[in-house]
Design an enzyme around this catalytic site. Sequence first.
Site, PDB file in Angstrom:
ATOM      1  N   GLU A 121       9.172  -6.616  -7.184  1.00 46.64           N
ATOM      2  CA  GLU A 121       7.997  -7.003  -6.400  1.00 46.64           C
ATOM      3  C   GLU A 121       6.869  -6.123  -6.916  1.00 46.64           C
ATOM      4  O   GLU A 121       6.709  -4.986  -6.495  1.00 46.64           O
ATOM      5  CB  GLU A 121       8.312  -6.768  -4.919  1.00 46.64           C
ATOM      6  CG  GLU A 121       7.538  -7.688  -4.005  1.00 46.64           C
ATOM      7  CD  GLU A 121       6.236  -7.063  -3.587  1.00 46.64           C
ATOM      8  OE1 GLU A 121       5.225  -7.367  -4.257  1.00 46.64           O
ATOM      9  OE2 GLU A 121       6.217  -6.282  -2.645  1.00 46.64           O
ATOM     10  N   CYS A 135      -0.404  -4.752  -2.096  1.00 45.11           N
ATOM     11  CA  CYS A 135      -0.168  -5.593  -3.270  1.00 45.11           C
ATOM     12  C   CYS A 135      -0.716  -6.993  -3.009  1.00 45.11           C
ATOM     13  O   CYS A 135      -0.959  -7.745  -3.943  1.00 45.11           O
ATOM     14  CB  CYS A 135       1.301  -5.603  -3.656  1.00 45.11           C
ATOM     15  SG  CYS A 135       2.359  -6.026  -2.315  1.00 45.11           S
TER      16      CYS A 135
HETATM   17  C1  UN1 Z   1       2.861  -4.488  -0.177  1.00 45.68           C
HETATM   18  O1  UN1 Z   1       1.642  -4.309  -0.281  1.00 45.68           O
HETATM   19  O2  UN1 Z   1       3.664  -3.924  -0.980  1.00 45.68           O
HETATM   20  O3  UN1 Z   1       1.740  -9.209   3.301  1.00 45.68           O
HETATM   21  C2  UN1 Z   1       3.505  -5.272   0.899  1.00 45.68           C
HETATM   22  C3  UN1 Z   1       1.360  -8.046   3.467  1.00 45.68           C
HETATM   23  C4  UN1 Z   1       2.342  -7.073   4.064  1.00 45.68           C
HETATM   24  C5  UN1 Z   1       3.229  -6.494   3.025  1.00 45.68           C
HETATM   25  C6  UN1 Z   1       2.534  -5.938   1.823  1.00 45.68           C
HETATM   26  N1  UN1 Z   1       3.143  -7.751   5.052  1.00 45.68           N
HETATM   27  O4  UN1 Z   1       0.234  -7.678   3.199  1.00 45.68           O
END
Ligand code: UN1
Length: 505
Positions: free
Chosen positions: A260, A294
């Site tokens: 990921e 992310c």
């Molecule tokens: C991340 O930034 O690694 O959808 C995860 C989202 C959060 C998870 C982000 N539920 O922004």
Amino acid sequence: MSASSLKSETIELMGKLGVSQAALEGGDLAVHSPTNGEKIAEVKTSSAAEIKAQIEKAHEAFKVWRTVPGPRRGELVRLLGEELRASKEDLGRVVSLEAGKIPSEGLGEVQEMIDICDFAVGLSRQLYGLTIATERADHRMMETWHPLGVVGIISAFNFPVAVWSWNAALALVCGNSTVWKPSEKTPLTALACQAILDRALAKFGDAPEGLATMFVAERDGGEVMVDHEKVALVSATGSTRMGRQVGPRVAQRFGRTILELGGNNAGIVCPSADMDMAVRAIAFGAMGTAGQRCTTTRRLFVHESMYDDMVARLKKAYLGVTIGDPLKSDALVGPLIDKDAADNMNKALESAKASGGTVTGGERVDVNGDASYYYRPALVEMPEQTGPMFEETFAPILYVTKYSDFDDALEMQNAVGAGLSSCIFTLNVREAEKFLSAVGSDCGIANVNIGTSGAEIGGAFGGEKETGGGRESGSDAWKAYMRRATNTVNYGTALPLAQGVSFDI
Ligand code: UN1
């Protein structure tokens, strides 16, 4: 609050969560709070030999845990969820202290942990396989799902607790053991999670020792886990650069990965968009978590008929957003994690200007002096998609570009390496459906009239291309944590061969 009181608050909070003061002092890894740069702890890193021993122990634990019925394994995760509910305020606060998240996002992250525990408890009774029609008389064909082994979890600083829980909750109900290497920037939240889990394990009673553990280490410690043959699955969250190394190394030994990685997420604003809704969603997606998700919205393509209006509204939001110490204020934007993050933001803005971009915001804001890095989020108008727009910069920078033809906007949105999240703002069903279709967004997450970030745990989470292709969290992501066996049973008296082959001896 004086400098030293932040350290005392850390010790007190960690103590409440079950981590002793001794674990926070005298270690070889210094932990700094991004809120003011103060050193709040010194934790001990593990040696390669210690990590290997931990993995061996996890493997022994796996051999026992795989025989425990799924619903009973679910009971452990149910207890974890209960402990998390009881510790929500304190753990959320440590997330703010160590990762710099604003309070509602720190708490939101713990809520995400609770949610995945609930999901995993239900899942513990639903690890279903199919029964499949067989071509042979008096035969039955089915598939069964079995535990996989030791699951190695590598997580990033920006979701220091939730990403672990997505992996651990699923891995545990699936009958695996886990070993976790958190980011070296956020070991305290990880130590707190381990203490919380240890309480759940104690209440559970008879879980094998070493079933779910963590270690603090720098990159070399992560490599020990990546290369260890007894780690059946490495689930790694972080940069594409990290994933490019982890993926091939694990594949080399035929281990499995869930990757990921980076996101360079875009939104498209169409002529029919509900502008109020779009502005709010984009503001949260682009400025929330100081641009360090992310899933953060990094690029925006706005139809030329709405462009001036959208940019004017966004400028207002960018110039008005409150920036401040998440521990002392209710500001919406907290600090960047460290100086490297600030340097990367400045570099990207320089490069954007060199490519013809016009920047609003993006300047450093003095909240707590020189050792912390608070920045006003930057809105960058770009004449076309070029330069730094093709890169993920882990900072609050939103590039905005005009489009006139919908298909061009789609093409621009897909023209980057990463493929995590995407969104469209439109009330036009043709645009919305095309965006979601096979020729639309190429991302793992594609939303309509919702921003790119803030996914709930019920759906599978992850993305395509340089994002790594892995899926975590909801839907059937659990299957990646198990191995599938296809079983054919002959309950007849003959031995018919498949495809009508005859082989009479
Ligand atoms: C991340 O930034 O690694 O959808 C995860 C989202 C959060 C998870 C982000 N539920 O922004």
